[in-house]
Design a protein around this motif. Structure first.
Motif, mmCIF file in Angstrom:
data_model
loop_
_atom_site.group_PDB
_atom_site.id
_atom_site.type_symbol
_atom_site.label_atom_id
_atom_site.label_comp_id
_atom_site.label_asym_id
_atom_site.label_seq_id
_atom_site.Cartn_x
_atom_site.Cartn_y
_atom_site.Cartn_z
ATOM 1 N N LEU A 36 -3.332 5.212 4.955
ATOM 2 C CA LEU A 36 -4.232 5.173 6.113
ATOM 3 C C LEU A 36 -3.557 5.793 7.334
ATOM 4 N N VAL A 37 -2.294 5.380 7.539
ATOM 5 C CA VAL A 37 -1.529 5.843 8.688
ATOM 6 C C VAL A 37 -1.289 7.349 8.599
ATOM 7 N N PHE A 45 2.393 -3.447 6.169
ATOM 8 C CA PHE A 45 2.192 -3.034 4.781
ATOM 9 C C PHE A 45 3.480 -3.184 3.977
ATOM 10 N N ILE A 46 4.586 -2.693 4.540
ATOM 11 C CA ILE A 46 5.856 -2.718 3.822
ATOM 12 C C ILE A 46 6.314 -4.147 3.574
ATOM 13 N N THR A 60 0.573 2.557 14.718
ATOM 14 C CA THR A 60 0.949 3.108 13.415
ATOM 15 C C THR A 60 2.136 2.358 12.842
ATOM 16 N N MET A 92 -6.651 -3.475 6.882
ATOM 17 C CA MET A 92 -6.283 -2.614 8.009
ATOM 18 C C MET A 92 -7.357 -1.554 8.238
ATOM 19 N N GLY A 116 5.755 3.808 0.356
ATOM 20 C CA GLY A 116 5.970 2.726 1.319
ATOM 21 C C GLY A 116 5.124 2.900 2.562
ATOM 22 N N ILE A 117 4.721 4.151 2.824
ATOM 23 C CA ILE A 117 3.933 4.426 4.024
ATOM 24 C C ILE A 117 2.465 4.217 3.684
ATOM 25 N N PRO A 118 1.774 3.371 4.417
ATOM 26 C CA PRO A 118 0.352 3.216 4.107
ATOM 27 C C PRO A 118 -0.391 4.536 4.312
ATOM 28 N N THR A 143 12.371 3.805 5.188
ATOM 29 C CA THR A 143 10.959 4.177 5.273
ATOM 30 C C THR A 143 10.445 4.073 6.701
ATOM 31 N N ILE A 148 9.015 6.992 9.063
ATOM 32 C CA ILE A 148 7.675 6.926 9.666
ATOM 33 C C ILE A 148 7.768 7.120 11.178
#
Lengths: 310, 382
Positions: free
Chosen positions: B229-230, A285-286, A278, A243, B225-227, A15, A19
């Motif tokens: 918000l981001v 979060f993860i 970011t 956040m 898994g990715i917020p 993940t 990202i």
């Protein structure tokens, strides 16, 4: 258990990689360059020097490779807006106020929320219950920046009770903390009330009562402990709200934190800073989600995390 | 009901016909799932209050901008920063009076400074009062609060701006209700798209199962898994800010929650007899999914959509607030609040109305969604 853990950490890495990659290429798609404003003042040569200094003259795949290698070493690149400073260092400098504020809001909010939810469940259908319900609905519904704005106007500007903004001591943290904590408080109160109601209706509470235990022992030793377990799951949404909250609350109260810096770097196209923040948010979060899942299994043996969850 | 039984004569009783069919007869009116849910919803005071809030706000969002002659873009610099005034409601504070604090070495000096600073004739000054006597903390200045009639001073005696005007002299009543309309639109469209993608994705994943399901679930796992918000911020940074960009950014990960719920429901349902019966009768997969499975999940879909709408409205307002939202002249509640923040210490009315409306909108959606959840699925009550 260890297999599950490994699998989860594997997903975490994938993940994060996705990202990082997505962030990188999205930034490359952006129309503006950080040197937009300088473009007219600089000669082509000067521009080329600037670009090569930041590695922006190399082909995109090489830039990407360098970026990922840097990431693994904990290097997030250099910021465009603050002359040549490391993004990692800049983020670290700004982390303290945000972490302090977030931590304070989370701890106070959670404790108050749990107490409120518990009292509401014990005094079911009384005015305390209704008040707690109203507080929960308001806390979940009203956006934190609206709440912060109203607080700032009435308490700081109109009645002059607390400082309006800035970051110079404990009394400066009160209003931002209240604005940030309203959501954790509301969501905890709501969750705790439901869980508590369910636990209070179960057989072992009846048994404890039949054994002649005092009400306080039943509530604190039997009911509260069991009701607290599922409350851990609200940690996920809570982190997200904190956040989101820091981004706006820090703007409103002029707090030199991470969120304020992030919003500014968006407006000036500071790519490395946007990417760095970011990634930090995503990691936070993860990790929280992973901790929640593991803790859930450890605290309550009835929930087996090894099985598939549907 | 009377407790002491009346002695009734025996003749009044007559035996009823006994038969097997009679035992099965329904004596109460037949209630469908939806009728039943509506009855439960009607009993829920909170949900009805929410429904009333939403109804009023929606009606005002539709007719509000038409109620006066101003448009959302029409600027009038002679009428900038004017507090609200409503004919007949002056006693409620809608009186067009602006309060202004000034400092001066004497009380009169402060008043003169205030009047010249605001370019206002003395005849429009309604009252003045000293709020702070000279002391060490304020360098021995008098702080005086002036109240003056802005409408009169600007020569706008015959005009009425119901929510006041902004710094460009645009009518805030029109802009606020128009902004409400846009916020609602974003919320509803984003929720509808989320619903569509989520239901299809979750339906296919749950129904086909096996390897398809496995891969589709891994994708969801990574996405959640990715917020969000981001993601939303990144998407808006990349796309040109605007209505479509915001909706796209909100829906890009928003559908995963719906997909998960639909999938788990379909998994539960797909092995039941009615599906087997349909298959035996030769129904295609598409028909089974669309006509037999999805309708059985409708309750859950509605509940989830009801919770998506307020969160989409919140995210839009949030993005607008950090400067990534809609571009002028269009306004949403979020951009109005953001604009108001620049000067709300002097002109609080700019902040108050959009803030109240967005709060009631969110409260309305949340309590109605809670009510609908309890009504459609009493087991899930929280």
């Amino acid at each position: 258990m260890s297999k599950y853990l490994l699998q989860r950490i594997g997903y975490m890495v994938i993940t994060l990689f996705i990202i990082a990659t997505a962030t990188f290429f999205l930034m490359k798609l952006l129309p503006g360059s950080p040197f937009n404003q300088l473009a007219s003042k600089l000669s082509d040569e000067q521009m080329a020097i600037l670009l090569s200094r930041y590695g922006l003259d190399q082909p995109v795949p090489i830039q990407y490779f360098n970026y990922i290698v840097g990431l693994i070493q904990g290097d997030l690149g250099v910021s465009f807006q603050f002359n040549n400073q490391d993004v990692t260092k800049l983020i670290m400098n700004r982390l303290a106020p945000s972490a302090y504020l977030g931590g304070q809001a989370m701890i106070i909010g959670t404790i108050l929320g749990i107490v409120l939810g518990m009292v509401a469940a014990i005094r079911n259908n009384t005015w305390i219950d209704y008040t707690s319900n109203v507080v929960a609905v308001i806390g979940i519904s009203i956006p934190s920046f609206v709440f912060a704005g109203l607080l700032q106007y009435y308490i700081a500007v109109k009645w002059d009770l607390l400082p309006v903004a800035f970051w110079e001591g404990f009394e400066y943290t009160i209003l931002p903390t209240i604005s940030l904590m309203i959501f954790p408080l509301a969501i905890c109160a709501r969750f705790m009330r439901t869980e508590m109601m369910e636990v209070l209706g179960s057989d072992y509470i009846e048994l404890a009562r039949a054994k002649g235990m005092t009400k306080s022992t039943i509530m604190l030793k039997h009911a509260m402990r069991n009701a607290l377990v599922p409350v851990i799951t609200v940690l996920g949404p809570m982190t997200v709200s904190l956040m989101t909250g820091t981004l706006v609350i820090e703007q409103i109260f002029a707090i030199p934190g991470l969120g304020e810096q992030f919003v500014r770097s968006i407006s000036v196209n500071d790519y490395p800073m946007i990417m760095g923040t970011t990634l930090l948010f995503s990691v936070l979060f993860i990790v929280v989600i992973l901790i929640v899942d593991i803790m859930y299994g450890l605290i309550d043996p009835r929930i087996r995390i090894t099985g598939g969850k549907d | 009901m009377p407790t002491n039984n009346k002695q009734l004569p025996k003749e009044l009783f007559e035996p009823i016909e006994l038969s097997a069919e009679k035992g099965e007869e329904l004596t109460r009116p037949e209630l469908s799932y939806w009728k039943d849910a509506w009855i439960r919803l009607r009993k829920n005071k909170g949900a009805i209050i929410g429904l009333v809030f939403l109804f009023l706000i929606a009606v005002m969002a539709l007719i509000g901008p038409l109620m006066n002659d101003y448009s959302i873009e029409e600027t009038n610099y002679d009428a900038s920063n004017i507090p609200p005034r409503i004919k007949g409601l002056e006693w409620l504070g809608f009186d067009g009076i602006q309060k202004w604090r000034v400092q001066g070495t004497t009380e009169d000096d402060a008043i003169t400074r205030g009047l010249t600073g605001m370019e206002i004739g003395e005849e429009y000054l309604i009252s003045s009062k000293v709020v702070e006597e000279p002391n060490k903390d304020n360098d021995n200045y008098y702080t005086v609060e002036l109240e003056f009639d802005v409408y009169g001073a600007r020569g706008l005696e015959d005009k009425y701006y119901w929510f006041g005007t902004d710094s460009m002299g645009r009518d805030l009543w029109t802009r606020t209700w128009n902004g409400t309309r846009i916020s609602l639109l974003i919320g509803i469209v984003a929720a509808a798209i989320d619903m569509l993608i989520g239901v299809l994705y979750g339906g296919i994943s749950g129904y086909y199962g096996g390897r398809v399901d496995n891969y589709m679930q891994r994708v969801i796992e990574i996405l959640t898994g990715i917020p969000n918000l981001v993601i939303v911020i990144l998407m808006i940074v990349v796309l040109k800010p605007g209505l479509i960009a915001i909706i796209l950014a909100l829906t890009i990960t928003g559908w995963t929650g719906m997909a998960r719920i639909v999938r788990s429901q379909i998994l539960k349902l797909k092995n039941q007899e009615f599906v087997l019966a349909a298959r035996t009768l030769g129904a295609s997969d598409k028909r089974i999914l669309m006509k037999h499975l999805i309708p059985n999940v409708t309750g859950m879909i509605i509940i989830n959509t009801m919770f998506t709408i307020p969160s989409a409205i919140f995210f839009e307002a949030f993005l607008s607030f950090i400067g990534l939202g809609l571009q002028p002249p269009i306004a949403s509640l979020g951009t109005l609040i953001n604009d108001a923040f620049k000067s709300y210490r002097i002109y609080p009315y700019m902040l108050v109305y959009p803030a109240i409306i967005i709060s009631f909108l969110m409260i309305g959606f949340n309590i109605l969604a809670d009510g609908i959840r309890d009504a459609l699925d009493p087991k899930m009550k929280r």
